[in-house]
Write a protein that holds these residues in place. Structure first.
Motif, PDB file in Angstrom:
ATOM      1  N   LEU A  73       0.835  -1.204   0.000  1.00  0.00           N
ATOM      2  CA  LEU A  73       0.000   0.000   0.000  1.00  0.00           C
ATOM      3  C   LEU A  73       0.871   1.256   0.000  1.00  0.00           C
ATOM      4  CD1 LEU A  73      -2.683   1.551   0.425  1.00  0.00           C
ATOM      5  CD2 LEU A  73      -2.357   1.229   2.856  1.00  0.00           C
ATOM      6  N   LEU A  74       1.859   1.279   0.880  1.00  0.00           N
ATOM      7  CA  LEU A  74       2.691   2.487   0.952  1.00  0.00           C
ATOM      8  C   LEU A  74       3.584   2.596  -0.275  1.00  0.00           C
ATOM      9  CD1 LEU A  74       3.690   2.454   4.715  1.00  0.00           C
ATOM     10  CD2 LEU A  74       1.902   3.778   3.617  1.00  0.00           C
ATOM     11  N   GLY A  75       3.914   1.474  -0.865  1.00  0.00           N
ATOM     12  CA  GLY A  75       4.661   1.494  -2.119  1.00  0.00           C
ATOM     13  C   GLY A  75       6.151   1.650  -1.944  1.00  0.00           C
ATOM     14  N   ASN A  76       6.857   1.356  -3.010  1.00  0.00           N
ATOM     15  CA  ASN A  76       8.310   1.452  -2.986  1.00  0.00           C
ATOM     16  C   ASN A  76       8.742   2.851  -3.403  1.00  0.00           C
ATOM     17  OD1 ASN A  76       9.228  -1.316  -2.466  1.00  0.00           O
ATOM     18  ND2 ASN A  76       8.009  -1.726  -4.296  1.00  0.00           N
ATOM     19  N   MET A  77       9.772   3.350  -2.741  1.00  0.00           N
ATOM     20  CA  MET A  77      10.332   4.610  -3.216  1.00  0.00           C
ATOM     21  C   MET A  77      11.450   4.246  -4.190  1.00  0.00           C
ATOM     22  SD  MET A  77      11.466   7.944  -1.075  1.00  0.00           S
ATOM     23  CE  MET A  77      13.216   8.129  -1.299  1.00  0.00           C
ATOM     24  N   ASP A  78      11.071   3.708  -5.327  1.00  0.00           N
ATOM     25  CA  ASP A  78      12.101   3.364  -6.301  1.00  0.00           C
ATOM     26  C   ASP A  78      12.394   4.586  -7.175  1.00  0.00           C
ATOM     27  OD1 ASP A  78       9.786   3.505  -7.705  1.00  0.00           O
ATOM     28  OD2 ASP A  78       9.930   1.542  -8.640  1.00  0.00           O
ATOM     29  N   PHE A  79      13.353   4.412  -8.080  1.00  0.00           N
ATOM     30  CA  PHE A  79      13.770   5.557  -8.878  1.00  0.00           C
ATOM     31  C   PHE A  79      12.606   6.142  -9.669  1.00  0.00           C
ATOM     32  CE2 PHE A  79      15.297   7.362 -12.843  1.00  0.00           C
ATOM     33  CZ  PHE A  79      16.129   8.360 -12.356  1.00  0.00           C
ATOM     34  N   SER A  80      11.737   5.269 -10.191  1.00  0.00           N
ATOM     35  CA  SER A  80      10.632   5.788 -11.003  1.00  0.00           C
ATOM     36  C   SER A  80       9.735   6.692 -10.160  1.00  0.00           C
ATOM     37  CB  SER A  80       9.827   4.638 -11.614  1.00  0.00           C
ATOM     38  OG  SER A  80       9.049   3.988 -10.645  1.00  0.00           O
ATOM     39  N   PHE A  81       9.615   6.386  -8.876  1.00  0.00           N
ATOM     40  CA  PHE A  81       8.806   7.236  -7.995  1.00  0.00           C
ATOM     41  C   PHE A  81       9.470   8.606  -7.813  1.00  0.00           C
ATOM     42  CE2 PHE A  81       7.871   8.895  -3.780  1.00  0.00           C
ATOM     43  CZ  PHE A  81       6.492   8.943  -3.826  1.00  0.00           C
ATOM     44  N   VAL A  82      10.762   8.585  -7.555  1.00  0.00           N
ATOM     45  CA  VAL A  82      11.490   9.848  -7.391  1.00  0.00           C
ATOM     46  C   VAL A  82      11.372  10.676  -8.663  1.00  0.00           C
ATOM     47  CG1 VAL A  82      13.763  10.859  -7.031  1.00  0.00           C
ATOM     48  CG2 VAL A  82      13.063   8.904  -5.675  1.00  0.00           C
ATOM     49  N   LEU A  83      11.522  10.014  -9.787  1.00  0.00           N
ATOM     50  CA  LEU A  83      11.433  10.727 -11.067  1.00  0.00           C
ATOM     51  C   LEU A  83      10.036  11.311 -11.259  1.00  0.00           C
ATOM     52  CD1 LEU A  83      12.797  11.324 -13.878  1.00  0.00           C
ATOM     53  CD2 LEU A  83      11.560   9.322 -14.683  1.00  0.00           C
ATOM     54  N   LEU A  84       9.029  10.494 -11.031  1.00  0.00           N
ATOM     55  CA  LEU A  84       7.666  10.917 -11.312  1.00  0.00           C
ATOM     56  C   LEU A  84       7.184  12.015 -10.368  1.00  0.00           C
ATOM     57  CD1 LEU A  84       7.014   8.836 -13.529  1.00  0.00           C
ATOM     58  CD2 LEU A  84       4.886   8.464 -12.338  1.00  0.00           C
TER      59      LEU A  84
END
Lengths: 482, 453
Positions: free
Chosen positions: B122-133
């Protein structure tokens, strides 16, 4: 503190903000967004619930309509249980989309709960879901910050703050008044949602009206009101503390980003690192290995089952298991089921324990993070949190165990010890027995259980309220008028 | 002028802090990606190890009947992930990357879920795509929202107009500096990612970088358009923040909700009920039709038959199991089709919503999207079928267990060969960027014209 002054100050905030054309637009946009969220959430819940009910009926019908047969075949035929939606789940989806919906229950085996909505969707789900809960928790705070960032700071910039303060208005009154005004604004967004939510709740005739449903809804609303109160206060306090309204806006948006985007994700990373959880294959293997140590009913030479046989033969004074007065293989299976279920249960509890510790890390950050506190609380009241799922999983395992053992008992009692195979005519019992097994009924947690589970979140919101009150009192003495 | 503007930029503490925060968030995301890759590797190693152990144990207990043995034995297929998955974890933390199946009915095993804490999903991963988006646009907004408006509000704008003939050029340089600095952080992070996560510099990674770059370009263009309206700083901030919320939160969530509404999948439950009944009801039926159907499906096994003097044979048993899959086949097919339709719908929406396009492209390039998982499930079907076809004759002949070299049955691996649909990977957000930039220029000219007259 004079309530009249506070009321006057609050009214001023209201009047000044509503005067602005963009405010009316924002009211409209947010109410529309919330209305869409409520209606689509309700539609989704309704259709999913109907699907689950239809399928449950189908499962029951198929179970009952099985012909006369050997009970162990029924134990393998098993049951399929569907997770029901709590009638409030349309308000806040919570984890609902991430937990499975259907589980196949059979003898000897604990299957996973499959087909979560997340497993049926592509990456977009990870960008978030729109539910009323999400809008209220995540977006309305931003709205409040936007309305509130300049409430005191810009008055200082314009020089009107001095004038207010010399008119016998104390700093505490000023902050309380402004915060109250901001809170009034939030009700324009919140009240329609609460009313429509209540109406939808009344409409949701899904045959599930459990005690405490309305109680939960009212508590949910109270929690949100408290949350908006907190945030209004926080916004005004930061505005009063900041040297310029620009600094105040940056601080508030920074807070929002940190609390809603950064902290939850970082805290989950910390939790996972502190308490690593086993993977599926690790878990399954651990259960299997322990079972083999305890006694493997599939291994003909297993010492545990050998000993069981010997003691039975001795007690009944017979030479071979076939001479026992009851069905021996049923007896062995009952013993095997008991052992395997206990072992699985222990591992499952251990796993759930790890998950809960991981979640506890997130929950503890809720002490610092009102967003997470309200998120947890809202999920819990809406019946879409982890404990609701865990409870469902436990109910299915209990049912599975009862089913398997009932079939074993039937075998022990009614099946002759001499039959060679389950296809033998003598190995068949009446289908009446299938009907005797009650249907699986998913029960929801009671209000008391939910409140106990979420006590930390409740305390966290209280602590925030108290903390803001203390800070205000301390800080008010140093409020700079210019 | 460029030198002075550069000095001005470097000295602004807030801006440097923004870049630093972005870089730190990026580094955390790379660490998370690294962890994910390592965990994935560990899962695969564990699975290989446990499978070997498992096979050895069952072989030891079931020397006499290869049928009984294969009732139990499980064989794993790994959905291999490229290292790029560390940058866009996508659905990989929801869908299992190893599925172990026995040769009985597949439908009951195919959709098994991995063990995961749902709170984390639910909280999700803070992966690179998240940082980018999420983070890159915010920094871009913070850097640019007041480029013109602040100068106006501080009264510098008129001075600038009186001193330079080309205010647009000055603005372009300012924007250029900001663009270069943000792009610098992006490229630095991507380089670090390439080195730190051992991502080979192949077509996938290059495309991944391009998608990321175009996404940043898009946000700069959007910001340009907003500031070209010459609104006040706070109005700019409001408009940009609302765009950010709409593009990253509301629109993707709405498209997701719409896709589940348009393509409901009651068939998912159908596969469970049908495969269960398809198999279990066979026990109560005469054996001949079941076996006849099995023979119709596999003519090569028609020489094997159920011995009429016996109640049970493995041929009959596996023929019954086969019925489970057959009964669920239609639901399973529709399920896969609808999942594809959901995917195609979101993909189509990506043409107009750049955030959706970017997320889906990144997931697709790192093979962590729904379509790759569906492909994996198809591979699992083939894998399962191969195992069946290999073992069926041995079971029906009751071949000796010892004859088989069981150590041969290690994990199998599946990875879909990379397919990059050239233009579609970057075209939609690129077109949007050009459009925005064009509008911004037009708008700017108009505003300047009005201001001059």
């Amino acid at each position: 503190m004079q309530t009249r002054t506070v009321g006057l100050l609050a009214k001023q905030v209201w009047r000044n903000t509503v005067k602005n054309r963009s405010t009316i637009w924002l009211f409209g946009v947010f109410n529309l967004l919330l209305l869409c969220a409520l209606l689509s959430g309700y539609q989704y819940m309704h259709s999913q619930q109907l699907l689950a009910l239809e399928n449950s009926e189908e499962v029951r019908e198929r179970w009952v309509n099985n012909p006369d047969k050997h009970p162990h075949r029924m134990a393998h035929y098993g049951y399929v249980a569907f997770r029901q939606k709590y009638p409030l789940s349309f308000f806040d989806f919570g984890m609902d989309s991430y937990v499975g919906n259907v589980i196949f229950l059979e003898a000897h085996r604990q299957n996973t709960v499959n087909f979560s909505a997340a497993s049926l969707s592509n990456g977009l789900l990870r960008l978030g879901e729109i539910s009323a809960g999400m809008v209220l928790q995540l977006l309305v705070p931003l709205l409040l910050f936007f309305w509130g960032f300049s409430l005191v700071a810009s008055e200082r910039e314009k020089g009107t703050l001095k004038i207010v303060l010399i008119q016998n208005v104390s700093a505490v009154e000023l902050i309380a008044g402004r915060a109250l005004g901001l809170f009034y604004l939030s009700t324009v967004v919140f009240l329609p949602t609460a009313i429509i939510g209540g109406i939808l709740l009344g409409l949701s005739d899904l045959g599930l009206t459990s005690i405490g449903l309305y109680g939960r809804f009212i508590l949910l609303l109270i929690a949100y009101v408290f949350y908006f109160g907190l945030l209004s206060w926080l916004a005004v306090l930061i505005s009063a503390y900041s040297s310029s309204s620009r600094a105040s806006l940056i601080r508030l948006i920074g807070c929002w980003l940190f609390f809603t985007l950064m902290l939850p994700k970082v805290s989950q990373l910390v939790g996972q690192t502190l308490y690593p959880a086993p993977t599926k294959i690790e878990f399954d293997t651990a259960v299997e290995e322990e079972l083999i140590q305890h006694g493997d009913s599939h291994n003909p030479n297993d010492p545990h089952f050998q000993a069981l046989k010997d003691s039975l033969l001795r007690a009944y004074g017979v030479e071979s298991p076939q001479e026992l007065p009851f069905n021996y293989s049923g007896y062995v299976m009952r013993e095997g089921e008991k052992l395997s279920a206990e072992t699985y249960q222990r591992h499952q509890e251990n796993l759930v324990g790890i998950y809960q510790k991981q979640q506890q890390v997130v929950r503890l950050t809720a002490m610092l993070n009102p967003y997470l506190a309200i998120k947890n609380l809202s999920m819990a009241f809406s019946g879409t949190d982890y404990s609701a799922f865990k409870d469902f999983q436990e109910q299915t395992e209990t049912y599975r165990y009862t089913l398997a053992q009932t079939m074993n008992e039937l075998q022990i009692q009614h099946i002759s010890n001499k039959v060679e195979s389950s296809a033998d005519k003598k190995a068949i019992i009446s289908r009446q027995h299938w009907e005797d097994l009650p249907d699986f009924q998913h029960q929801f947690l009671s209000l008391g259980q939910v409140i106990r589970q979420e006590s930390i979140s409740i305390i966290s919101l209280m602590v925030w309220g108290l903390g803001l009150f203390l800070v205000t009192n301390r800080f008010a003495q140093h409020l700079k008028a210019f | 002028m460029t030198r002075l503007l550069l000095k001005n930029f470097v000295r602004a503490k807030g801006l440097m802090l923004g870049l630093l925060l972005l870089f730190i968030a990026g580094c955390i995301s790379l660490y998370i990606g690294h962890r994910f890759i390592e965990q994935n590797k560990e899962t695969v190693e564990q699975s290989a190890h446990f499978q070997q152990e498992n096979i050895e144990r069952y072989v030891e207990y079931n020397q006499s009947s290869i049928g009984t043995l294969l009732y139990y034995l499980r064989f794993g297929l790994v959905h291999q992930a490229p290292h790029l998955v560390g940058l866009a974890i996508g659905q990989r933390d929801i869908n299992p990357s190893v599925i172990s199946v026995n040769i009985r009915n597949l439908e009951e095993q195919k959709y098994t879920s991995a063990l995961m804490n749902p709170m984390y999903q639910l909280l999700g991963n803070m992966d690179f795509s998240f940082v980018l988006l999420y983070f890159f646009p915010l920094i871009i907004i913070a850097f640019c929202y007041n480029l013109v408006s602040e100068e106006k509000e501080e009264g510098i704008w008129d001075m600038i107009l009186s001193q330079t003939a080309q205010p647009l050029q000055m603005l372009s340089i300012k924007l250029g500096i900001r663009f270069a600095s943000v792009m610098g952080v992006l490229l630095l992070l991507l380089t670090l990612a390439g080195l730190g996560l051992n991502i080979p510099l192949d077509k996938a990674f290059v495309s991944f970088c391009l998608v990321a770059i175009v996404y940043v370009v898009f946000w700069f263009c959007l910001t340009c358009l907003v500031i070209s309206f010459h609104l006040s700083s706070s109005q700019n901030a409001l408009v940009l923040l609302l765009s950010w919320i709409s593009l990253t939160l509301i629109l993707p969530a709405s498209v997701h909700a719409l896709s589940t509404y348009l393509y409901p999948i009651p068939e998912a439950y159908g596969t469970v009920l049908e495969s269960r009944d398809g198999y279990h009801t066979q026990w109560d039926k005469p054996k001949e039709p079941t076996i006849a159907q099995f023979h119709a499906q596999y003519p090569q096994f028609s020489s094997y038959n159920h011995p009429s003097d016996q109640e049970f044979s493995w041929l009959w048993y596996f023929a019954m199991q086969q019925m489970g899959d057959q009964h669920a086949a239609n639901d399973a097919k529709v399920l896969a089709e609808k999942l594809r339709a959901r995917g195609a719908f979101s993909q189509a929406m990506g043409w107009v919503i750049p955030t959706i396009h970017t997320q889906l492209s990144l997931n697709s390039l790192s093979q962590s999207d729904l379509l790759h998982h569906l492909h994996f499930l198809e591979a699992l079907e083939d894998f399962h079928e191969d195992k069946r076809l290999y073992f069926y004759p041995k079971i029906f002949e009751n071949a000796a267990v010892a004859e088989e070299d069981w150590s041969d049955f290690g994990l199998a691996f599946h990875q879909k060969p990379l397919e990059i649909s050239g233009a579609q990977t970057v075209l939609p957000p690129l077109l949007a960027s050009f459009l925005l930039l064009f509008l911004a220029r037009m708008n700017w000219r108009m505003k300047m014209f009005i201001e001059k007259n």
